[in-house]
Design an enzyme around this catalytic site. Structure first.
Site, PDB file in Angstrom:
ATOM      1  N   ASN A 181       0.886  -1.307  -0.132  1.00  0.00           N
ATOM      2  CA  ASN A 181       0.010   0.154  -0.017  1.00  0.00           C
ATOM      3  C   ASN A 181       1.167   1.057  -0.363  1.00  0.00           C
ATOM      4  O   ASN A 181       1.597   1.144   1.151  1.00  0.00           O
ATOM      5  CB  ASN A 181      -1.012  -0.266   1.386  1.00  0.00           C
ATOM      6  N   LYS A 218       0.183   4.030   0.252  1.00  0.00           N
ATOM      7  CA  LYS A 218      -0.264   5.258   0.248  1.00  0.00           C
ATOM      8  C   LYS A 218       0.003   6.625  -0.798  1.00  0.00           C
ATOM      9  O   LYS A 218      -0.084   6.441  -1.874  1.00  0.00           O
ATOM     10  CB  LYS A 218      -0.110   5.476   1.470  1.00  0.00           C
ATOM     11  N   HIS A 231      -9.530   1.852   4.586  1.00  0.00           N
ATOM     12  CA  HIS A 231      -8.307   1.691   5.525  1.00  0.00           C
ATOM     13  C   HIS A 231      -8.646   2.974   7.097  1.00  0.00           C
ATOM     14  O   HIS A 231      -9.574   3.453   6.502  1.00  0.00           O
ATOM     15  CB  HIS A 231      -6.645   1.739   4.285  1.00  0.00           C
ATOM     16  N   GLU A 271      -6.741   4.880   8.178  1.00  0.00           N
ATOM     17  CA  GLU A 271      -6.681   6.629   7.103  1.00  0.00           C
ATOM     18  C   GLU A 271      -7.495   6.651   6.974  1.00  0.00           C
ATOM     19  O   GLU A 271      -8.089   7.425   6.799  1.00  0.00           O
ATOM     20  CB  GLU A 271      -5.294   6.342   6.863  1.00  0.00           C
ATOM     21  N   GLU A 285      -5.498  -4.600  10.594  1.00  0.00           N
ATOM     22  CA  GLU A 285      -4.346  -3.625  10.932  1.00  0.00           C
ATOM     23  C   GLU A 285      -4.217  -3.164  11.838  1.00  0.00           C
ATOM     24  O   GLU A 285      -5.672  -2.267  12.192  1.00  0.00           O
ATOM     25  CB  GLU A 285      -5.015  -2.928   9.484  1.00  0.00           C
ATOM     26  N   GLY A 299       2.483   2.357  10.440  1.00  0.00           N
ATOM     27  CA  GLY A 299       3.794   3.548  10.849  1.00  0.00           C
ATOM     28  C   GLY A 299       4.034   4.066  12.007  1.00  0.00           C
ATOM     29  O   GLY A 299       4.631   4.792  12.155  1.00  0.00           O
ATOM     30  N   SER A 304       2.887  -3.162  10.250  1.00  0.00           N
ATOM     31  CA  SER A 304       4.957  -2.448  10.369  1.00  0.00           C
ATOM     32  C   SER A 304       5.470  -4.039  10.195  1.00  0.00           C
ATOM     33  O   SER A 304       6.063  -4.102   9.897  1.00  0.00           O
ATOM     34  CB  SER A 304       5.392  -1.597  11.504  1.00  0.00           C
TER      35      SER A 304
HETATM   36  P1  13P Z   1       3.440   0.534   7.828  1.00  0.00           P
HETATM   37  O1  13P Z   1       4.072  -0.425   6.739  1.00  0.00           O
HETATM   38  O2  13P Z   1       3.642   1.606   7.064  1.00  0.00           O
HETATM   39  O3  13P Z   1       3.108   0.051   9.579  1.00  0.00           O
HETATM   40  O4  13P Z   1       1.690   0.375   6.869  1.00  0.00           O
HETATM   41  C1  13P Z   1       0.714  -0.270   7.270  1.00  0.00           C
HETATM   42  C2  13P Z   1      -0.563   0.190   7.084  1.00  0.00           C
HETATM   43  O5  13P Z   1      -1.130   1.166   6.231  1.00  0.00           O
HETATM   44  C3  13P Z   1      -0.720  -0.622   5.122  1.00  0.00           C
HETATM   45  O6  13P Z   1      -2.037  -0.508   4.434  1.00  0.00           O
END
Ligand code: 13P
Length: 250
Positions: A9, A11, A94, A96, A166, A172, A212
């Site tokens: 992803n 982002k 997601h 976010e 997740e 992150g 992560s």
């Molecule tokens: P990270 O791997 O940067 O923690 O992000 C995970 C994520 O949100 C994947 O959709």
């Protein structure tokens, strides 16, 4: 047996040119992957990514889709548009998007229905925040999020979706759920799916861990029986790191 699925992803990272470059670097590194490999790119990068993955098994995914077929929804992108652009997967719900863009379990469900109807495979994200885990609500929450997201699909359709567990506190942050925590919660999700759609569908649905995940911790996580793959943020932005995650069993 479920085929593992490792999805990046990206982002809001990489311009179309950078997308083409990253995929070009990635291609030889994942050529002999045993897993389904997906890159979920910003919408504007889709044509460049589709062009760049040619001649490889890498699939292209989007990061969101609107639930209506067309109409006055400024800034939105429909499932048919993604499909015509040769997108195969789409991340839906997601954390976010839930946190910053007002996504709810109900709109996640509508997007999932639109995606499936158009022949896209949704990657449906669920997961608890830190305070929800501490209060002991994780299992109830991921069960609810998952079942609402799938409402209106039949067992055959459910068998083909991808769910990404997740935990929000692991995204992150460098904090990863332990192998056992991730396995246990994914087991809860699978059990919820089995309860509503039957064992056969639950045994086929692929459930990823995300938060992560990186070249160092992927092996332990993937060794867990319930974990079928990963949704990778930060570590998907470097070809070498992402390829190491894809090659977790090498
Ligand atoms: P990270 O791997 O940067 O923690 O992000 C995970 C994520 O949100 C994947 O959709």
């Amino acid at each position: 047996m479920r085929t593992p699925i490792i999805a990046g992803n990206w982002k809001m990272n990489n311009t179309p040119k950078q997308a083409a470059q990253l995929i070009a670097e990635l291609k030889p590194l994942v050529a002999d992957a045993d897993a389904t490999v997906v890159v979920c790119v910003p919408a504007i990068d889709i044509p460049a990514a589709v062009q760049a993955v040619k001649g490889s098994k890498i699939k292209v995914g989007a990061q969101n889709v609107h639930f209506k077929e067309s109409g006055a929804y400024t800034g939105e992108i429909s499932a048919a548009m993604l499909k015509e652009a040769k997108v195969d997967y789409v991340i839906i719900g997601h954390s976010e998007r839930r946190q910053y863009f007002g996504e709810t379990d109900e709109t996640v469900n509508q997007r999932v229905l639109a995606a499936v109807k158009a022949g896209l495979t949704p990657i449906i994200c669920v997961g608890e925040r830190k305070e929800q885990r501490e209060a002991g609500y994780t299992d109830a929450l991921v069960t609810y999020q998952t079942l609402i997201a799938l409402q209106g699909l039949d067992a055959k359709e459910v068998a083909k979706v991808v769910v990404a567990y997740e935990p929000v506190w692991a995204i992150g942050t460098g904090l990863t759920a332990t192998d056992e925590q991730a396995n246990e919660t994914i087991g809860v999700i699978r059990k919820a799916i089995a309860g509503k759609y039957g064992r056969a569908a639950a045994n086929r649905v692929r459930i990823q861990y995300g938060g992560s995940m990186n070249p160092k911790n992927v092996k332990g996580l993937m060794a867990q029986p319930e974990i079928d793959g990963g949704l990778i943020g930060g570590a998907s932005l470097k070809a070498e790191d992402f390829a190491k995650v894809v090659g977790f069993n090498k």
